[in-house]
Design an enzyme around this catalytic site. Sequence first.
Site, PDB file in Angstrom:
ATOM      1  N   SER A  19      22.115   7.002   6.394  1.00  0.00           N
ATOM      2  CA  SER A  19      21.411   5.995   5.600  1.00  0.00           C
ATOM      3  C   SER A  19      22.374   5.259   4.675  1.00  0.00           C
ATOM      4  CB  SER A  19      20.303   6.658   4.772  1.00  0.00           C
ATOM      5  OG  SER A  19      19.352   7.264   5.623  1.00  0.00           O
TER       6      SER A  19
ATOM      7  N   GLU B  57       8.343  16.808  15.870  1.00  0.00           N
ATOM      8  CA  GLU B  57       9.065  16.653  14.618  1.00  0.00           C
ATOM      9  C   GLU B  57       8.558  17.674  13.607  1.00  0.00           C
ATOM     10  OE1 GLU B  57      10.600  12.818  12.006  1.00  0.00           O
ATOM     11  OE2 GLU B  57       8.640  12.741  12.970  1.00  0.00           O
TER      12      GLU B  57
ATOM     13  N   LYS C 292       0.866  -1.183   0.000  1.00  0.00           N
ATOM     14  CA  LYS C 292       0.000   0.000   0.000  1.00  0.00           C
ATOM     15  C   LYS C 292       0.903   1.233   0.000  1.00  0.00           C
ATOM     16  CE  LYS C 292      -3.173   3.137   0.998  1.00  0.00           C
ATOM     17  NZ  LYS C 292      -2.237   4.298   1.023  1.00  0.00           N
TER      18      LYS C 292
END
Length: 483
Positions: free
Chosen positions: A446, A386, A179
């Site tokens: 990352s 945030e 999804k």
Amino acid sequence: MTELSDRNPTQLFVDGKWREGASGARFPVIDPATEDTLSEVADGQREDALSAVEAAAAAQAEWAVTPPRERGEILRRAWQLMTERADELARLMTLEMGKSLKESRAEVTYAAEFFRWFSEEAVRIDGRYARDPSGAKRTLVTKQPVGPCLLITPWNFPLAMGTRKIGPAIAAGCTMVLKPAQLTPLSMLSLAALLTEAGLPDGVLNVVPSTSASRIVAPALEDPRIRKMSFTGSTEVGKKLVEQCAGNLQRMSMELGGNAPFLVFSDADVDAAVEGAVAAKMRNNGESCVAANRFHVAEPVAEEFTRRLTAAMAELRTGPGTEEGVSVGPLINIGQRDTVVELVADAVDAGATATTGGEVPEGKGFFYPPTVLADVPANARILREEVFGPVAPITTFTDEEDALRQAADTEFGLVAYLYTRDIDRAVRVGEALPTGMVGINTGIVSNPAAPFGGVKESGFGREGGVEGIEEYLDTKYMSLALG
């Protein structure tokens, strides 16, 4: 509407076929730089979710016994196709999400690397054979695919958050129902087409965009054939999904919110710290769970750091991401920009000073300029919430103990950054920070070859690295009695 290429499908992808949703309804995908409709995408319904689960379940047995080398070669071909079509994929991502072409090209490279990494991990799924301590038996331990998975991806990294889940699932031998985010479904639909071209069999990956996440997720999790869910998104939504998984005890990987501290000690290389701060803050327009959200700077270097960071942020060019030379594109939608405006206003009202930026530009598009806030008080909401935008709030600390106290003052624990020339301090503080990842003298953590994930309310489970494929494997023990 902008003309898309034939490789930019807009239908659901179920059991290897492109089709409209059960209702025939479609929803618009908006270009955040112009506020115009970019395209319209099929709107998945409950019936479509059930069809996708059925397709994934039907394909699971055959896919699970597909030779690991074959699964790896599919991923390798997909990596090659993504690399060859990087400009096309980057442009599509920029149009639907807003980030600059430079950022989008970097994401395509990063996203593709998950396919290359897990193409190599597919043939390295280990087990063990050992003699039982009694000597009468042998212990055989193997790893098997967990089974059909439900994958839910966010809007901020439309390709990378997909490949980070799809790559290990394919490598492990799991089928999938995915999804994508309602705001950015086009990149994932194009990736599904690319994977089909790379040789992925029908039913292994099924993609069902929808205007209602619950309409797709709830029926999938109610089906006991779905054995795992992987979600990237907010902590609030993640908690609700954990509850839904309890009914069938599905395994979960949850990559949730962050509130990353960025620590600059008095002995830091300030030039390097500013460079790292821009990288950690401004990646993806600041709309990243690993974006630096709070800048805690040692008092002796706070004035210099603030001055240099202000100058660096002021030089960044804001505009439509499709224009070459633009560093900062629009935010994803008006709601996200309103959140940024609200948090900045709260900080300024509490006593902070905007040394650059801080005002919404005129004209169309959901733009917000790179902003630095100096002297942010401890009670400002932006230090607790945030911001998910191009805003760098700066506060100060007195010593190492004070720095750690401020950094740990949050329910989140995804990533932290620190700058120091003292290797002892780097290791000591890095080990003490309650986060799943730490960047030491770097603003980028990352890496497809490293485990990505957090602790506390930032979630659990890891994506990437040798750990990433384990999330999609069950451990089986067999006891062999020898005659």
